[in-house]
Structure formats: C-alpha cells, structure tokens
Design a protein around this motif. Structure first.
Motif, PDB file in Angstrom:
ATOM      1  N   ALA A 166       0.870  -1.176   0.000  1.00 21.27           N
ATOM      2  CA  ALA A 166       0.000   0.000   0.000  1.00 21.27           C
ATOM      3  C   ALA A 166       0.908   1.228   0.000  1.00 21.27           C
ATOM      4  N   PRO A 167       0.396   2.383  -0.402  1.00 16.25           N
ATOM      5  CA  PRO A 167       1.255   3.570  -0.482  1.00 16.25           C
ATOM      6  C   PRO A 167       1.804   4.060   0.853  1.00 16.25           C
ATOM      7  N   CYS A 168       1.069   3.866   1.953  1.00 15.26           N
ATOM      8  CA  CYS A 168       1.503   4.419   3.239  1.00 15.26           C
ATOM      9  C   CYS A 168       1.500   3.336   4.313  1.00 15.26           C
ATOM     10  N   ASN A 169       2.155   3.635   5.416  1.00 11.79           N
ATOM     11  CA  ASN A 169       2.287   2.658   6.497  1.00 11.79           C
ATOM     12  C   ASN A 169       0.951   2.315   7.144  1.00 11.79           C
ATOM     13  N   THR A 206       5.171  -1.117   2.441  1.00 11.33           N
ATOM     14  CA  THR A 206       4.737   0.005   1.622  1.00 11.33           C
ATOM     15  C   THR A 206       5.356  -0.167   0.232  1.00 11.33           C
ATOM     16  N   LEU A 207       4.901   0.617  -0.721  1.00 15.32           N
ATOM     17  CA  LEU A 207       5.430   0.510  -2.082  1.00 15.32           C
ATOM     18  C   LEU A 207       6.928   0.776  -2.108  1.00 15.32           C
ATOM     19  N   PHE A 208       7.381   1.818  -1.419  1.00 14.96           N
ATOM     20  CA  PHE A 208       8.799   2.150  -1.442  1.00 14.96           C
ATOM     21  C   PHE A 208       9.644   1.087  -0.756  1.00 14.96           C
ATOM     22  N   THR A 209       9.156   0.569   0.370  1.00 14.33           N
ATOM     23  CA  THR A 209       9.939  -0.432   1.104  1.00 14.33           C
ATOM     24  C   THR A 209      10.051  -1.728   0.321  1.00 14.33           C
ATOM     25  N   THR A 212       5.116   5.341 -11.245  1.00 10.21           N
ATOM     26  CA  THR A 212       6.494   4.968 -10.923  1.00 10.21           C
ATOM     27  C   THR A 212       6.595   4.356  -9.530  1.00 10.21           C
ATOM     28  N   GLN A 213       5.693   4.733  -8.622  1.00 12.16           N
ATOM     29  CA  GLN A 213       5.664   4.122  -7.293  1.00 12.16           C
ATOM     30  C   GLN A 213       5.056   2.722  -7.352  1.00 12.16           C
ATOM     31  N   CYS A 214       4.009   2.584  -8.163  1.00 12.01           N
ATOM     32  CA  CYS A 214       3.332   1.296  -8.295  1.00 12.01           C
ATOM     33  C   CYS A 214       4.235   0.257  -8.978  1.00 12.01           C
ATOM     34  N   LEU A 215       5.204   0.738  -9.746  1.00  9.52           N
ATOM     35  CA  LEU A 215       6.137  -0.179 -10.415  1.00  9.52           C
ATOM     36  C   LEU A 215       7.084  -0.862  -9.441  1.00  9.52           C
ATOM     37  N   ILE A 216       7.354  -0.231  -8.295  1.00  8.16           N
ATOM     38  CA  ILE A 216       8.411  -0.710  -7.388  1.00  8.16           C
ATOM     39  C   ILE A 216       8.208  -2.164  -6.977  1.00  8.16           C
ATOM     40  N   TYR A 245       9.206  -2.789   7.727  1.00 13.67           N
ATOM     41  CA  TYR A 245       9.160  -1.338   7.804  1.00 13.67           C
ATOM     42  C   TYR A 245      10.465  -0.727   7.316  1.00 13.67           C
ATOM     43  N   ALA A 246      10.383   0.534   6.901  1.00  9.96           N
ATOM     44  CA  ALA A 246      11.576   1.304   6.547  1.00  9.96           C
ATOM     45  C   ALA A 246      12.148   1.950   7.806  1.00  9.96           C
ATOM     46  N   ASN A 247      13.439   2.296   7.759  1.00 13.41           N
ATOM     47  CA  ASN A 247      14.081   2.921   8.914  1.00 13.41           C
ATOM     48  C   ASN A 247      13.462   4.267   9.273  1.00 13.41           C
ATOM     49  N   SER A 248      12.868   4.952   8.298  1.00 15.38           N
ATOM     50  CA  SER A 248      12.300   6.269   8.560  1.00 15.38           C
ATOM     51  C   SER A 248      10.988   6.206   9.334  1.00 15.38           C
ATOM     52  N   CYS A 249      10.416   5.021   9.482  1.00 12.97           N
ATOM     53  CA  CYS A 249       9.148   4.877  10.198  1.00 12.97           C
ATOM     54  C   CYS A 249       9.391   4.973  11.709  1.00 12.97           C
ATOM     55  N   ASP A 250       8.619   5.802  12.383  1.00 13.18           N
ATOM     56  CA  ASP A 250       8.757   5.969  13.826  1.00 13.18           C
ATOM     57  C   ASP A 250       8.376   4.664  14.532  1.00 13.18           C
ATOM     58  N   PRO A 251       9.287   4.053  15.285  1.00 18.74           N
ATOM     59  CA  PRO A 251       8.962   2.792  15.988  1.00 18.74           C
ATOM     60  C   PRO A 251       7.739   2.911  16.898  1.00 18.74           C
ATOM     61  N   LYS A 252       7.483   4.125  17.411  1.00 18.13           N
ATOM     62  CA  LYS A 252       6.331   4.308  18.292  1.00 18.13           C
ATOM     63  C   LYS A 252       5.018   4.104  17.545  1.00 18.13           C
ATOM     64  N   GLY A 253       5.068   4.224  16.220  1.00 16.73           N
ATOM     65  CA  GLY A 253       3.850   4.090  15.434  1.00 16.73           C
ATOM     66  C   GLY A 253       3.526   2.669  15.018  1.00 16.73           C
ATOM     67  N   VAL A 254       4.391   1.716  15.326  1.00 19.46           N
ATOM     68  CA  VAL A 254       4.139   0.325  14.955  1.00 19.46           C
ATOM     69  C   VAL A 254       3.087  -0.267  15.898  1.00 19.46           C
ATOM     70  N   PRO A 255       1.959  -0.755  15.386  1.00 18.21           N
ATOM     71  CA  PRO A 255       0.926  -1.338  16.250  1.00 18.21           C
ATOM     72  C   PRO A 255       1.479  -2.506  17.074  1.00 18.21           C
ATOM     73  N   GLU A 256       1.053  -2.582  18.300  1.00 19.64           N
ATOM     74  CA  GLU A 256       1.577  -3.607  19.217  1.00 19.64           C
ATOM     75  C   GLU A 256       1.386  -5.007  18.657  1.00 19.64           C
ATOM     76  N   ARG A 257       0.222  -5.255  18.029  1.00 21.76           N
ATOM     77  CA  ARG A 257      -0.078  -6.606  17.563  1.00 21.76           C
ATOM     78  C   ARG A 257       0.737  -7.007  16.326  1.00 21.76           C
ATOM     79  N   LEU A 258       1.450  -6.024  15.710  1.00 18.90           N
ATOM     80  CA  LEU A 258       2.266  -6.354  14.539  1.00 18.90           C
ATOM     81  C   LEU A 258       3.746  -6.495  14.868  1.00 18.90           C
ATOM     82  N   LYS A 259       4.148  -6.109  16.063  1.00 21.65           N
ATOM     83  CA  LYS A 259       5.577  -6.101  16.387  1.00 21.65           C
ATOM     84  C   LYS A 259       6.203  -7.487  16.270  1.00 21.65           C
ATOM     85  N   GLU A 260       5.464  -8.509  16.699  1.00 19.55           N
ATOM     86  CA  GLU A 260       6.010  -9.871  16.713  1.00 19.55           C
ATOM     87  C   GLU A 260       6.329 -10.388  15.314  1.00 19.55           C
TER      88      GLU A 260
END
Length: 958
Positions: free
Chosen positions: A571-574, A638-641, A669-673, A597-612
């Motif tokens: 998907a285009p966004c996290n 995400t598309l970029f990741t 060009t993003q959808c091509l990634i 996830y990409a390194n630029s993603c804030d770890p605080k924003g990762v949902p608890e149920r997805l961390k594992e």
C-alpha cells in the motif's frame, strides 16, 4: 554578521537578476538604467527590506557574480541565478491573497445615468450597476470627499473603508456624519447600500430620499445610524453610496461618495486564532554550488550503514542530466515543440518510450522538490542564522529548531541529511544526519570535528538537502520494468476470442459476509483463478464498498489453496499497509507473515499486535538477507519499502502474486516498485485495488502533473484499455470488478457522489442502526436528513512564511458543532457521540493546525480528557478512513482561487478531493464553507442545491 549581510544582499541581487530576465531586460548593462529598474523591483517587494542598489552591487561583485567597469555592469555567464521554480510566473501575474470574503452580489453593467431611473428598488439597482462599474475604473474619485461634503465616523475611515471587529454579541451601531464643510449649500438626495445585506439597518431622522431631499447649509451636519446585527460569526461587508446635488434643477449634475463598511463577527476563540505575523512568502533560494568545499560527515542512524553493506545490488545514483534546467526554462516559456524531450513529454505514454518518459517526469519532480526544500535554507527572510544545542540525553547529538516542521514545511524524516556551516568559517561544511524528528526540532549527528569545538549559541547557516532515495528507487523501477519486459502487464492487450472461459473455483470464504456480496465473491474467484494474467486484475472500489476486505480475502484464499505461492501485499503508506497486515493475521499463522518497515518509520507508530511479525527489534529495524526474506509466504510493505527486496536480491518470479491496495493514490512509478525486478511477466498475477474517482498521486512539479505523472497506473488502465471498460454497459469480470454495495454511509450522504461519479450504481447496505444514529439529532435543520451545509462568510488568511490558508470563522463554527455533538444527550436506543466518533477534514495544513489549537481549548472548557481522539487531518490523511461524524471545512472565501487550481489544492475545481471528503461519514456530514465561492464550481453547486432542496442548509445564504 558581515558575511551574513553579504549572503542576504547577494541573494536579493540574484532575485533582481531573475526580475531582469522575466522582463526581458537581462541584456541591460548601464548602471544608472539598472538602478532605475532596481527601484521598481524594490517597490514590488515592499514587504521585504531590500538594501540599496550600491550594497547589492558590492555583494554581487564580492561573490563573483558580476563584472563592473565604470558604469558598465555585466552578470557573469556562469551565474546560475536562483533555483528554477517550475511554478514561478512573472510577478505581475502571481495570485494574491484576497481578504474580502464576500463576492459582488450584482453583475457589473454599464448604465448611462442613474438620474434617469425611477426611485425605489429599481433606482437602487441601477445606481448599483453604474457605481460598481465606476469603482472598477475610478475608485479613488468615488471614495474621496468632494464639493465640500465629508462623510466621517467616530471610527477611522481608511481609503474609504471602515473596519469593525464585533465580538461575541454580533451587534453594533455606527454613526456616520455627513457634513457640509464648503461655502455653498448642497442637497443630500439619497443614500443606499449597493446591495441590501440583511444584517444591516440604516436609520436617519429626516428619512432622506430623492422625494424627500435634505438641504445642508455650509457648516451643517447630519447623522445616519448604521445598525449591524447578525446571527453568525464571519466577515460581512457593505458598500454604501451617497448622492448629492448643488440644487434641485433637473439640469444640475449629481455627484456621489462611496463608503465601505466591513464587520468581522468573532468570538474570543477567533481572536486567539489570529495570524501570528503578517504573511510573507519565502523567497527563491540562491543556487548553491556542490563543489569547492570539504564535507565532514556525521554518523547515520543505527541500521542504515549496516543495511547498505548487506545489499546484494547497489542502487545507482541517477544524477539529474544537465539538459533539465534548459528544458524547464523552455517549458515555462511554452516554446514550440522542437526539442526531442519536449516532444516526448507531449507524447502519450507507450511501451516504446516507457522508461525514458517516466524518468524525464521523475527528473522534473525532483528538481521542483529541491527548489521547495531549499526555500527553508537559513539565512532567509525570517532567520539570519540558526542556533543549535546539545541533546540533554545523548550529548553526541545536536538539536536544531525547525520552524514549520509540524506543518511539514519542510518535511523531514529520520535518515535525512542537511549541511551546516558555522558563521565565519569557509571551505568546510558539516553533514548532519537526522536521528529523530520531534514536533518542531530534529536531533542530528555530526562529525567529531564539529562536536569538539561546538559551544552553545554558535551560529550556523543551514542547507536542507533533498533525500533522493525514493526518487532513485522509482528510477530503478522504470529501468527494471523495461529490462524484465513487463510490457504485457503494463500495456495489456485485449484477449483473442476464446469460447472456453477460465474455470472459477468454488470457494468457502473466511469472511462469510462476502459470500452474500456477488461482486466481492466473483472478484475473489477471478483473482484466485488468475483469469486476467498477464494483465493485472483491477478491483474498482468506490467509497465504503470493501475493496481492502476483498483483497485480504483473496490473499487468504491463495495462501490456503496454492502451496507454492509467495504473496507481496503493498500500500502507499504505512497505515494502509498496517491495516492489510492486521486483517491478514486474523486467519493466517503469524509465522507465515512478515511486516517489513523502513528505517524512517517511527517505531512508536508500529501497532503492538504487529511487532512480533515485523522487522522491529527494540527501537530500531532489522533488515534480513535474501534467504530469510524468501521464507515468508506473505510479505507486507509500503510501495517504497518493497524496493528493498530488489536490492536484497530476491529474484524475479519469487512472488507469485503482487497486491497493491489504494493503487489509485500512487504515481505509476511508485506502483512499479513491487513489480519491476520482482514479478515474472508471464506467470505472476498483479492485483490493483482502488478508486480512480478518489485522490490521485501527490506531486510538486506542475510539468510532471501536466504530462501525466498525476495519473496512477490504476487510472491509466481504466482509461486506456478496453479490457477494463464497459462493453454494452457491463464490465468484463475476467479483468475488473466494480464493487457496488456501500457498507459505510447513510443514503443521503452518498446521493451526490453516487449521481456524479458512480453512474447511480451504488447500493446502500450500511448497518441501519449506525447510519440512522444521527437522524434525530436536535441540531439538524431537517429531521431524518443527516447533512448540514452551514454557510459561512469568512476570510481566508495566511501567516508568517506559510503559504497555507486558514479561516478563523469556519474554525469557530466547527467548534460550536463539536460542543453540541459532545454535549448531546442520547435518546432511547441511541449511543452518545464521543470525540473518537468525529473527524474533521480541511484541505490546508494551516487550517488543520488552527483546528487542533481550538480543540485544545474546547477540551479544556468542557473538561474532555480524550479530545485528542477527535481526528483532524487533510483530505489525504482521510483517504480510506471513516468516522461516524465527519465535518468538512472548505476554507476558501475568495473567488481568486486560481492559486488553488494551479497548485492542485483545496476543494474548488477538484472533484476528487470533494469525493473523498464527503464520503468519509457514516451517519452525519457537516460541511462549512462560503456558498458564494463554492457555487462557482459545478460539483459544489450541485451539492449545495441538494442540501437546499432537502432543507439541510443553515448559516448565510446566497
């Protein structure tokens, strides 16, 4: 400080150089002639404190940008001037912010003489037409006192205008004094508003009319009481015309004086939201050479350096070709098509020049992005220098305050870079890497050489650098698409006739509700069967029809029934990727699923149920090697990741299926990634889900937008290929399914979008209890019609250096509705409305910011602790979202909305933004805006007419 002055003077000199070029005067070399032109340039930049001409010449000479011999001045040939802004137009045509939010209510028509008209309403209309016409051409003459007659007030008139600020009561009285200060008697014949506003009442003792004129002897004065009374906050204006004659003979010539009254009805909240500083746009930055200095590097954030060393393939740099600057200049001048690259831009996208055109568009986008971020360089017209401090926790990091960061002006992420130079130092710059982004500051890592001699209050110049990684990934995707021959996927041909149809599987769905929906069920069947291959399968999902649910069901069915499958879901966004992953995990073993996830993603924003099941380890991200990545059955990114899978060496064909949700929101060009370098053209299955009628890609370059980059892959497929178009009114379900059942909204909310965008095919299947939950709300203008259009005559304003608009009056009205909603006492069988049930959408970041400020005050006043759960955001942030109650602030109150149209902003003339905004609500939609502006757009005109027909309008009317 002297160096700082030189830098600012030099930049102003380069702005003057651009001014000369715009006006075809760059060849002038005479000093005196240039000085005269500089005076004009200075006058056009009245808000900027420009140095004198001599200082500018001196700075340009010292910086090597001009050569001077006596009174002959030449700009050196290598001078690059300023960064080339693709949006930039000659100064005389730049859009200006307009304060007056009320449009002229009467058309301007010529009229021979108001004296010939009858008295009464017709007289007033004819006088209005005549004087409005004259105001366009001779305003100064009409507003001036004349023939001894003066019109004054206890308040000060400025340029014929009286501005009032009416707080809280919305009632006010002004006394106008008509005085004869001349030596001859004058007859006061008549006075009237040029249109009759309902909020104004005029009273005078003598009741002056043409049938009852008043003789004013020299020295006489006469009072007119102006009573102002209005129910609503907002901005109200009236134009008053006064007619006088020297005598009552039919042959005598009448003269007129015009006065303007503007009243702003405002609450204490509105006063708090006032502009913090006058609006002053950021100037174009000076071109900064990339050579002639030594760069000292800081330490990249944890994980970035390690990840680069482990990559199987190196990502190329894709430098901008030298011809791009010349191309942009030619595009801005609308030069006739001779250059092969301009011909390429004008040509429809085809497989023969696919890579070349996409890369050209990417270069245009990158150059505009660079201009935009360089505007925030320091020094600028707001800051002379930057000051950094040591981080209190990690002494190896320095903290830089970045005004406007919370508005994403500039937009910075972890891992981004910037260059600093201590004031007074030359020949060296220090490259800092962003380790964390706070609300209005960033924490940076610099080299030991800077840290060793750093002291608090050191002054720096700052250059913001464009983070090119995402652009380079798109360049590579365009290149790999050609290399791996994805033509049959990207330009699918209509199939040859075959009587034998693909056999569709009989499926038992994980979500049994989908079995009751024939469109969703058949879409899943076709995707599982791969009936469209090699062409992509499209899921056309209008608002609330369950396209994400359909995609997830198809993913689960493929994982269950195809033992050798490997699925990439993007998907285009996290937030959208997280939703995909969460829904997949409901029925799929989490050990088979990997959320990367990409390194630029804030770890605080990762949902608890997805961390594992993610690559988050502690507070940083791990990036496994190819072997580990290929073990997972389902990869979610995400598309970029997804581009990281290519550099890790995951081979083409490993993924049997690639799903892209919200595909209409991404550039091609993003959808091509996730396709290029990962998909086998013949055997792989691509599935795109989205809605071409909702928001498309967000771009910064007007030329990239003009020449097709704003059209998503999904939209291009549906526009250009017969496979995805209706034949005799029916889609071919082998290639595309249009979902028809809306599970979100009350039918009244969907009526206009259904009519305008979806051929009236949407069916209303939202839960009745939820969709009807606000139908009896006591503040509805019409019971059982959960729509409100609240007309507001506000003022669109800007502040400081932010180009984003805001409208205080609309914020005040919104807060009134917020209070009413949160204080609503539930009736029998209905639930209360909480802050989490409400969403507020605005098209400008500054309006979003002002609404959040106002909500804090409302939360404190009402003692609501969870007010922060009320979501406020831009239209883009609400794409794919839904709330029980949605409020929309349209903001603009000026007819001068060419600025919005040019920059693809706002709601006016933007049907996709309109469609997204009004389809987020489940049970109640409240739209706040100026009907006089919105009615200039046919989409909004239809919406407001619909609300009016159903008696859902309130506030000011047309």
């Amino acid at each position: 400080m002297v160096n700082m002055k030189f830098s600012l003077w030099s930049q102003i000199g380069l702005q003057f150089f651009e001014f000369l070029k715009e006006n075809n005067q760059a060849s002038i070399e005479d000093r005196l002639q240039l000085k005269r032109i500089y005076t004009d340039f200075r006058g056009r930049n009245a808000d900027t404190k420009c140095p004198n001409f001599g200082s500018v010449l001196y700075a340009l000479k010292v910086s090597g940008k001009i050569t001077r011999r006596g009174d002959t001045i030449r700009f050196n040939s290598e001078v690059r001037g300023l960064y080339e802004d693709q949006w930039h137009t000659p100064r005389g045509r730049q859009p200006q912010a307009v304060r007056n939010g009320v449009a002229s209510p009467l058309p301007v028509q010529t009229f021979t003489s108001p004296d010939a008209a009858e008295t009464g309403v017709r007289d007033r209309r004819n006088l209005a037409r005549c004087l409005l016409d004259k105001l366009e051409t001779d305003r100064a003459q009409l507003i001036s006192d004349k023939h001894g007659i003066c019109i004054t007030s206890e308040h000060q008139f400025e340029n014929g205008k009286l501005c009032l600020c009416v707080e809280d009561t919305y009632e006010y009285m002004v006394t106008l004094n008509v005085q004869n200060t001349g030596t001859k008697p004058v007859y006061f014949m008549y006075y009237t508003p040029l249109y009759w506003p309902e909020f104004l009442n005029l009273v005078d003792e003598h009741k002056v009319t043409k049938a009852n004129p008043l003789l004013l002897q020299p020295g006489d004065g006469y009072e007119i009481k102006v009573y102002f009374c209005c129910r609503w906050v907002g901005f109200y204006s009236a134009t008053l015309a006064f007619e006088f004659r020297p005598d009552l003979q039919p042959s005598s010539t009448a003269f007129h004086i015009v006065r303007f009254i503007e009243a702003q009805c405002i609450t204490s909240l509105g006063l708090e939201l006032a502009p913090t500083a006058p609006y002053k746009p950021r100037s174009l930055p000076e071109w900064i050479p990339k050579v002639n200095f030594k760069t000292m590097h800081g330490q990249r954030p944890d994980g970035l350096s390690k990840m680069c060393r482990q990559n199987a393939f190196k990502l190329k740099m894709y430098p901008i070709p030298p011809y791009m600057k010349k191309l942009i200049k030619a595009l801005k001048k609308s030069t006739p098509l001779t250059d092969k690259r301009m011909v390429l831009l004008e040509s429809p996208l085809s497989w023969g020049h696919y890579r070349d055109k996409l890369q050209l568009l990417l270069y245009l986008e990158e150059l505009q992005k660079e201009v935009d971020i360089r505007r925030y360089n320091i020094p600028n017209n707001e800051q002379k220098h930057a000051v950094m401090s040591r981080d209190k926790v990690n002494k190896t990091l320095l903290v830089l305050e970045v005004p406007g960061l919370s508005e994403k002006r500039p937009s910075l992420l972890q891992g981004d870079e910037l260059l600093v130079c201590p004031i007074g130092e030359t020949g060296v710059k220090y490259r800092g890497y962003i380790h964390s982004v706070e609300l209005e500051s960033v924490k940076l890592s610099f080299s030991p050489e800077l840290l060793d001699h750093f002291v608090d209050s050191m002054k720096f110049s700052v250059e913001f650098c464009l983070h090119r990684l995402t652009l380079r990934i798109q360049h590579r995707a365009a290149e790999l698409a050609t290399k791996h021959r994805l033509g049959k996927v990207l330009f699918p041909a209509a199939p040859s006739y075959s009587p034998q149809q693909t056999e569709l599987p009989n499926l038992r769905l994980f979500d049994s509700q989908l079995e009751k929906n024939p469109e969703q069920y058949q879409a899943v069947q076709h995707i599982v069967a791969g009936s469209s291959k090699p062409a992509p399968y499209l899921v056309f999902g209008p608002p609330g029809t369950g396209k994400t649910v359909t995609l997830v069901e198809a993913i689960k069915q493929i994982e269950k029934t195809q033992a050798s499958c490997h699925i990439l879901a993007c998907a285009p966004c996290n937030s959208a990727a997280d939703l995909l992953c969460e829904m997949i995990l409901v029925h799929v073993d989490r050990h088979k699923v990997y959320r990367m996830y990409a390194n630029s993603c804030d770890p605080k924003g990762v949902p608890e149920r997805l961390k594992e099941c993610s690559n988050l380890e502690g507070q940083s991200y791990d990036h496994p090697l190819k072997k580990k990545l290929m073990e997972y059955r389902i990869m979610v990114t995400t598309l970029f990741t997804a581009g990281r899978l290519v550099v890790r060496g995951v081979p083409p064909g490993h993924f049997s299926h690639v799903f892209v949700d919200e595909a209409g929101h991404a550039a091609e060009t993003q959808c091509l990634i996730p396709l290029a370098g990962l998909l086998h053209a013949e055997t792989g299955q691509v599935v795109l889900a989205g809605d071409p009628k909702q928001l498309g890609p967000i771009l910064q370059s007007p030329f990239a937008l003009k020449y097709g980059m704003g059209v998503s892959l999904l939209e291009r497929m549906m526009n250009d290929f017969s496979l995805y178009q209706k034949d005799e009114g029916v889609f071919n379900n082998r290639f595309v399914t249009k979902l028809l059942r809306n599970y979100r909204s009350h039918p009244a909310i969907l009526e206009i979008p259904n009519e305008l965008f979806y051929e009236r095919e949407l069916l209303y299947h939202a839960d009745k209890k939820m969709r009807n939950s606000c139908c009896n709300w006591e503040h509805l203008p019409e019971r059982d019609f959960p729509l409100i259009f609240h007309g507001v005559s506000g003022v669109d304003e800007r502040e400081a250096s932010s180009p984003s608009f805001f409208n205080k009056a609309e914020v005040e009205v919104l807060m009134d509705y917020v209070k009413k909603l949160l204080q609503t006492q539930p009736k029998k069988g209905q639930s209360t409305i909480s802050a989490a049930d409400i969403g507020i959408i605005a098209p400008y970041r500054k309006q979003v910011q002002k609404i959040r400020m106002a909500l804090e005050k409302v939360g404190n006043d009402l003692k609501i602790k969870d007010i922060h759960e009320l979501k406020v955001g831009s239209v883009e942030e609400f794409q794919g979202q839904e709330k029980r109650v949605i409020m929309v602030s349209t903001v603009r109150s000026s007819r001068n909305y060419d600025f919005d149209k040019q920059f693809n902003l706002g709601f006016v003339r933007n049907e996709k933004r309109f469609n997204v905004a009004v389809t987020r609500a489940k049970a109640l939609l409240i739209v706040v805006g100026n009907p006089r502006v919105l009615n200039t757009d046919p989409i909004w005109n239809r919406f407001i007419q619909y609300c009016s027909d159903r008696r859902g309008c309130t506030g000011i009317f047309l």
